[in-house]
Design a protein around this motif. Structure first.
Motif, PDB file in Angstrom:
ATOM      1  N   ILE A 192      77.441  36.257  68.387  1.00 47.04           N
ATOM      2  CA  ILE A 192      78.535  36.908  69.116  1.00 47.04           C
ATOM      3  C   ILE A 192      78.678  38.351  68.648  1.00 47.04           C
ATOM      4  O   ILE A 192      78.819  38.617  67.447  1.00 47.04           O
ATOM      5  CB  ILE A 192      79.855  36.145  68.895  1.00 47.04           C
ATOM      6  N   ASP A 193      78.641  39.269  69.577  1.00 44.17           N
ATOM      7  CA  ASP A 193      78.696  40.692  69.256  1.00 44.17           C
ATOM      8  C   ASP A 193      79.977  41.027  68.496  1.00 44.17           C
ATOM      9  O   ASP A 193      81.084  40.693  68.918  1.00 44.17           O
ATOM     10  CB  ASP A 193      78.629  41.507  70.554  1.00 44.17           C
ATOM     11  N   GLY A 194      79.812  41.685  67.345  1.00 41.99           N
ATOM     12  CA  GLY A 194      80.950  42.103  66.543  1.00 41.99           C
ATOM     13  C   GLY A 194      81.603  41.009  65.730  1.00 41.99           C
ATOM     14  O   GLY A 194      82.609  41.255  65.057  1.00 41.99           O
ATOM     15  N   PHE A 195      81.049  39.797  65.772  1.00 44.57           N
ATOM     16  CA  PHE A 195      81.682  38.681  65.059  1.00 44.57           C
ATOM     17  C   PHE A 195      80.682  37.852  64.256  1.00 44.57           C
ATOM     18  O   PHE A 195      80.897  37.598  63.069  1.00 44.57           O
ATOM     19  CB  PHE A 195      82.431  37.800  66.051  1.00 44.57           C
ATOM     20  N   THR A 196      79.591  37.415  64.884  1.00 40.12           N
ATOM     21  CA  THR A 196      78.617  36.585  64.177  1.00 40.12           C
ATOM     22  C   THR A 196      77.185  37.112  64.340  1.00 40.12           C
ATOM     23  O   THR A 196      76.239  36.363  64.138  1.00 40.12           O
ATOM     24  CB  THR A 196      78.664  35.123  64.667  1.00 40.12           C
ATOM     25  N   ARG A 197      77.045  38.357  64.695  1.00 40.46           N
ATOM     26  CA  ARG A 197      75.707  38.917  64.900  1.00 40.46           C
ATOM     27  C   ARG A 197      75.169  39.462  63.576  1.00 40.46           C
ATOM     28  O   ARG A 197      75.747  40.371  62.989  1.00 40.46           O
ATOM     29  CB  ARG A 197      75.731  40.003  65.968  1.00 40.46           C
ATOM     30  N   THR A 198      74.060  38.911  63.109  1.00 42.87           N
ATOM     31  CA  THR A 198      73.431  39.344  61.867  1.00 42.87           C
ATOM     32  C   THR A 198      72.227  40.242  62.163  1.00 42.87           C
ATOM     33  O   THR A 198      71.853  40.443  63.315  1.00 42.87           O
ATOM     34  CB  THR A 198      72.963  38.137  61.041  1.00 42.87           C
ATOM     35  N   MET A 199      71.620  40.743  61.107  1.00 39.42           N
ATOM     36  CA  MET A 199      70.478  41.643  61.288  1.00 39.42           C
ATOM     37  C   MET A 199      69.339  40.958  62.030  1.00 39.42           C
ATOM     38  O   MET A 199      68.753  41.524  62.953  1.00 39.42           O
ATOM     39  CB  MET A 199      69.995  42.166  59.933  1.00 39.42           C
ATOM     40  N   THR A 200      69.010  39.748  61.638  1.00 41.00           N
ATOM     41  CA  THR A 200      67.864  39.071  62.247  1.00 41.00           C
ATOM     42  C   THR A 200      68.133  38.686  63.697  1.00 41.00           C
ATOM     43  O   THR A 200      67.275  38.854  64.556  1.00 41.00           O
ATOM     44  CB  THR A 200      67.493  37.823  61.433  1.00 41.00           C
ATOM     45  N   THR A 201      69.321  38.164  63.958  1.00 45.55           N
ATOM     46  CA  THR A 201      69.627  37.784  65.344  1.00 45.55           C
ATOM     47  C   THR A 201      69.763  39.018  66.231  1.00 45.55           C
ATOM     48  O   THR A 201      69.392  38.996  67.410  1.00 45.55           O
ATOM     49  CB  THR A 201      70.915  36.946  65.424  1.00 45.55           C
ATOM     50  N   MET A 211      64.735  48.468  65.395  1.00 45.14           N
ATOM     51  CA  MET A 211      63.923  49.054  64.329  1.00 45.14           C
ATOM     52  C   MET A 211      64.794  49.522  63.169  1.00 45.14           C
ATOM     53  O   MET A 211      64.426  49.383  62.003  1.00 45.14           O
ATOM     54  CB  MET A 211      63.102  50.212  64.889  1.00 45.14           C
ATOM     55  N   GLY A 212      65.950  50.081  63.487  1.00 43.15           N
ATOM     56  CA  GLY A 212      66.852  50.515  62.423  1.00 43.15           C
ATOM     57  C   GLY A 212      67.296  49.359  61.553  1.00 43.15           C
ATOM     58  O   GLY A 212      67.314  49.456  60.320  1.00 43.15           O
ATOM     59  N   LEU A 213      67.650  48.244  62.185  1.00 38.05           N
ATOM     60  CA  LEU A 213      68.041  47.055  61.429  1.00 38.05           C
ATOM     61  C   LEU A 213      66.871  46.513  60.620  1.00 38.05           C
ATOM     62  O   LEU A 213      67.048  46.058  59.488  1.00 38.05           O
ATOM     63  CB  LEU A 213      68.574  45.985  62.385  1.00 38.05           C
ATOM     64  N   GLY A 214      65.671  46.558  61.208  1.00 38.94           N
ATOM     65  CA  GLY A 214      64.490  46.101  60.484  1.00 38.94           C
ATOM     66  C   GLY A 214      64.219  46.942  59.256  1.00 38.94           C
ATOM     67  O   GLY A 214      63.882  46.419  58.180  1.00 38.94           O
ATOM     68  N   ILE A 215      64.383  48.245  59.390  1.00 41.71           N
ATOM     69  CA  ILE A 215      64.180  49.145  58.244  1.00 41.71           C
ATOM     70  C   ILE A 215      65.183  48.845  57.135  1.00 41.71           C
ATOM     71  O   ILE A 215      64.839  48.764  55.956  1.00 41.71           O
ATOM     72  CB  ILE A 215      64.299  50.613  58.700  1.00 41.71           C
ATOM     73  N   VAL A 216      66.438  48.678  57.529  1.00 42.94           N
ATOM     74  CA  VAL A 216      67.484  48.387  56.528  1.00 42.94           C
ATOM     75  C   VAL A 216      67.214  47.044  55.847  1.00 42.94           C
ATOM     76  O   VAL A 216      67.360  46.914  54.626  1.00 42.94           O
ATOM     77  CB  VAL A 216      68.875  48.386  57.188  1.00 42.94           C
ATOM     78  N   LEU A 217      66.822  46.028  56.625  1.00 48.88           N
ATOM     79  CA  LEU A 217      66.559  44.706  56.058  1.00 48.88           C
ATOM     80  C   LEU A 217      65.432  44.762  55.040  1.00 48.88           C
ATOM     81  O   LEU A 217      65.547  44.222  53.926  1.00 48.88           O
ATOM     82  CB  LEU A 217      66.214  43.727  57.182  1.00 48.88           C
ATOM     83  N   ILE A 218      64.342  45.421  55.387  1.00 48.59           N
ATOM     84  CA  ILE A 218      63.210  45.539  54.461  1.00 48.59           C
ATOM     85  C   ILE A 218      63.619  46.334  53.226  1.00 48.59           C
ATOM     86  O   ILE A 218      63.274  45.972  52.094  1.00 48.59           O
ATOM     87  CB  ILE A 218      62.011  46.206  55.164  1.00 48.59           C
ATOM     88  N   ALA A 219      64.380  47.414  53.429  1.00 45.28           N
ATOM     89  CA  ALA A 219      64.818  48.241  52.304  1.00 45.28           C
ATOM     90  C   ALA A 219      65.698  47.442  51.338  1.00 45.28           C
ATOM     91  O   ALA A 219      65.557  47.553  50.109  1.00 45.28           O
ATOM     92  CB  ALA A 219      65.571  49.468  52.814  1.00 45.28           C
ATOM     93  N   LEU A 220      66.600  46.632  51.876  1.00 46.09           N
ATOM     94  CA  LEU A 220      67.471  45.819  51.024  1.00 46.09           C
ATOM     95  C   LEU A 220      66.671  44.814  50.195  1.00 46.09           C
ATOM     96  O   LEU A 220      66.912  44.650  48.994  1.00 46.09           O
ATOM     97  CB  LEU A 220      68.502  45.086  51.888  1.00 46.09           C
ATOM     98  N   ILE A 221      65.729  44.152  50.844  1.00 42.35           N
ATOM     99  CA  ILE A 221      64.916  43.159  50.132  1.00 42.35           C
ATOM    100  C   ILE A 221      64.089  43.830  49.032  1.00 42.35           C
ATOM    101  O   ILE A 221      63.999  43.331  47.905  1.00 42.35           O
ATOM    102  CB  ILE A 221      64.017  42.398  51.120  1.00 42.35           C
TER     103      ILE A 221
END
Length: 231
Positions: free
Chosen positions: A177-186, A201-211
């Motif tokens: 759900i947008d703004g409520f249960t939406r995570t990086m992967t979904t 792509m922005g979310l993918g970059i952040v996810l890889i950077a965090l890991i």
């Protein structure tokens, strides 16, 4: 590559939508790992230090659950939390709390199984010493957990990696759900299907950077600890 440039612009500019998704993802994954750790470490230690009928079978099941299909976990939690399910009265389906529960169940076998192996290996080394000191069961668990803390950080890291990268489980119980249960992967899966590649792509970059950042932190802590012991 225009999409790549736009993705970096979203990150650098602090795009509100992107970072709201990142915050929710971290909150859900870290909460799930914390719950799985509180349950999984004592469970792994108990399996490592005690002998009882059926122990081998339990270990086999636990190890098998490390590869449990995420969508099966999501389906099981969905059935439990749906209105007709036994826990439907809680009313938490399609909320971040349901996502935490599902991810915790997914991560728990990983943490428990790897912790059991780590502690059991250390127990072989410390057994005679702890027996000679007449250390009780609780003391043994505390001692082995503390002395294997650096190795267990790697175990927790494996659990976090599984939780942070999960799509199917959180999609089923969270609803994306947008703004409520939406995570990086979904969000990555959804935005890619919609053709909104910069956000994906922005979310993918952040996810890889965090890991990578978390991995680097654990590695640095391990090196520091080994140097301190060596000194």
């Amino acid at each position: 590559m225009p999409e790549g440039l736009d993705a970096w612009q979203l990150i650098v500019s602090g795009d509100a939508t992107l970072f709201a998704i990142v915050r929710l993802s971290l909150a859900v994954s870290l909460s799930a790992v914390l719950i799985a750790t509180i349950v999984g470490l004592p469970l792994g230690a108990a399996l490592a230090l005690t002998r009882f009928p059926g122990r081998t079978g339990l270990i086999v099941i636990l190890n098998g659950f490390m590869g449990l299909p995420p969508v099966v976990v999501g389906l099981a939690v969905y059935l439990l939390l749906s209105r007709s399910g036994p826990l439907g009265f809680l009313g938490i389906l399609f909320t971040p709390l349901a996502m935490v529960v599902a991810q915790a169940l997914l991560v728990l076998p990983i943490i428990a199984a790897l912790a059991r192996q780590t502690i059991e290996d250390l127990w072989r080394e410390y057994r005679d010493e702890l027996a000679a000191m007449d250390v009780g069961a609780a003391g043994r668990v505390a001692t082995l957990l503390w002395d294997s803390r650096i190795s267990l950080l790697t175990v927790l890291l494996a659990g976090f990696g599984r939780a942070a990268a999960e799509v199917g489980t959180v999609m089923i119980v969270g609803g994306n759900i947008d703004g409520f249960t939406r995570t990086m992967t979904t969000a990555i899966a959804l935005e890619t299907s919609k053709g909104d590649l910069p956000l994906a792509m922005g979310l993918g970059i952040v996810l890889i950077a965090l890991i990578l950042l978390i991995n680097a932190g654990v590695w640095g802590l391990r090196v520091w600890s080994e140097r301190r012991v060596g000194a």
